[in-house]
Motif scaffolding. Structure first.
Motif, PDB file in Angstrom:
ATOM      1  N   UNK A   4       0.686  -0.637   0.045  1.00  0.00           N
ATOM      2  CA  UNK A   4       0.140  -0.414  -0.167  1.00  0.00           C
ATOM      3  C   UNK A   4       0.783   0.903   0.097  1.00  0.00           C
ATOM      4  N   UNK A   5       0.506   2.635   0.078  1.00  0.00           N
ATOM      5  CA  UNK A   5       0.967   3.425  -0.318  1.00  0.00           C
ATOM      6  C   UNK A   5       0.393   4.487   1.112  1.00  0.00           C
ATOM      7  N   UNK A  66      -1.334   8.036  -6.416  1.00  0.00           N
ATOM      8  CA  UNK A  66      -2.356   7.129  -5.795  1.00  0.00           C
ATOM      9  C   UNK A  66      -1.997   6.525  -4.311  1.00  0.00           C
ATOM     10  N   UNK A  67      -2.836   7.279  -3.443  1.00  0.00           N
ATOM     11  CA  UNK A  67      -2.068   6.920  -1.386  1.00  0.00           C
ATOM     12  C   UNK A  67      -3.621   5.468  -1.014  1.00  0.00           C
ATOM     13  N   UNK A  68      -3.343   5.090  -0.111  1.00  0.00           N
ATOM     14  CA  UNK A  68      -4.439   4.559  -0.119  1.00  0.00           C
ATOM     15  C   UNK A  68      -4.468   4.599   1.688  1.00  0.00           C
ATOM     16  N   UNK A  69      -3.767   6.080   2.121  1.00  0.00           N
ATOM     17  CA  UNK A  69      -4.007   6.652   3.709  1.00  0.00           C
ATOM     18  C   UNK A  69      -3.263   7.729   3.702  1.00  0.00           C
ATOM     19  N   UNK A  70      -3.310   8.455   4.261  1.00  0.00           N
ATOM     20  CA  UNK A  70      -2.813  10.178   4.168  1.00  0.00           C
ATOM     21  C   UNK A  70      -2.807  10.314   5.651  1.00  0.00           C
ATOM     22  N   UNK A 219      -4.640   0.143   8.547  1.00  0.00           N
ATOM     23  CA  UNK A 219      -5.691  -0.233   8.817  1.00  0.00           C
ATOM     24  C   UNK A 219      -6.513   0.510   7.561  1.00  0.00           C
ATOM     25  N   UNK A 220      -6.540   1.823   7.982  1.00  0.00           N
ATOM     26  CA  UNK A 220      -7.265   2.071   6.503  1.00  0.00           C
ATOM     27  C   UNK A 220      -6.856   1.653   5.322  1.00  0.00           C
ATOM     28  N   UNK A 225      -8.971  -3.283  10.855  1.00  0.00           N
ATOM     29  CA  UNK A 225      -7.579  -3.294  11.807  1.00  0.00           C
ATOM     30  C   UNK A 225      -6.161  -3.820  11.759  1.00  0.00           C
ATOM     31  N   UNK A 226      -5.580  -3.955  11.904  1.00  0.00           N
ATOM     32  CA  UNK A 226      -4.006  -4.951  11.814  1.00  0.00           C
ATOM     33  C   UNK A 226      -4.214  -4.616  13.634  1.00  0.00           C
TER      34      UNK A 226
END
Length: 248
Positions: A4-5, A66-70, A219-220, A225-226
């Motif tokens: 993921x990014x 492209x990001x998966x969470x910020x 997690x996002x 949730x990890x």
């Protein structure tokens, strides 16, 4: 699982966020970093306000990546706000970008909720007036702050001037309870090396700003949730086994 990014905003002089988040994210996500604008000269209060003001525009620093969470890996400026305003601003940026967004304070708040903590010992490296704001923030968020541990670096109240040894010694000197939940606020603190010595031989739970940021972002990014848990100290297993006549 594909990597993921995670996009991360950090304060200009923060020495710890990137090294610690790199270790915490591990092989599950790549980290892409943008630093908040440098504002030499103004007072600390002005600088913190400028970080809050810059946050929405800084989202654009990632352009079309492209990001998966910020995340904004910076806690101190958020204490100028209340927890509701903090959460609302994060929700607005999430809606505007389509990418889950959180500040370090929101990530910590959700991590505390995840582990069902209601009482915390707040460990703060900030100047006393910011520490007072931080205590008020967490109380307003519904937490019972049972103790505030004000830690000081050799060069004054600076999260960037600490060593792990100085953190451990000052926290131990404050004698937090053996079963306390300790929240270390400040992504600039070198907190990963303090986890083992401060939880050895007791049932403390330690949450740090960087640990919470990494947990929230992963997690996002993966959509669930990890793991974020604390294995109870072995003496409880031994005692329970003895009561039951069995082995641990």
């Amino acid at each position: 699982m594909s990597r993921r990014r995670v996009g991360v905003l950090v304060a200009p002089a923060n020495p710890s966020a990137e090294p610690e988040l790199t270790r915490l994210l591990g092989s599950r996500a790549d980290m892409h970093v943008a630093r908040l604008p440098v504002r030499p000269g103004p007072s600390l209060a002005d600088r913190l306000e400028s970080y809050n003001a810059a946050m929405p525009a800084m989202i654009g620093a990632f352009d079309g990546l492209r990001l998966d969470a910020m995340v904004m890996a910076c806690s101190q400026p958020r204490y100028l706000l209340g927890p509701d305003e903090d959460r609302e601003q994060c929700a607005e940026l999430t809606a505007a970008t389509g990418v889950p967004f959180a500040t370090a304070t929101l990530a910590a708040r959700e991590a505390l909720e995840h582990v069902m903590a209601t009482d915390i010992v707040l460990v703060s490296p900030y100047q006393p007036w910011v520490t007072d704001l931080a205590e008020r923030f967490w109380k307003t968020a519904g937490l019972n702050v049972t103790q505030v541990v004000q830690v000081r670096a050799p060069d004054g109240y600076s999260p960037y001037g600490h060593t792990p040894a100085s953190l451990v010694s000052q926290v131990e000197l404050a004698e937090p309870p053996a079963d306390a939940v300790l929240l270390f606020t400040g992504t600039g603190l070198p907190t990963l090396p303090v986890l083992r010595p401060l939880t050895s031989g007791n049932d403390r739970t330690l949450l740090t700003s960087n640990l919470c940021v990494a947990w929230w972002a992963l997690s996002k990014a993966v959509g669930r949730h990890v793991t974020l848990s604390r294995v109870p100290y072995r003496r409880h297993h031994l005692a329970a086994a003895a009561r039951m006549g069995g082995r641990p």
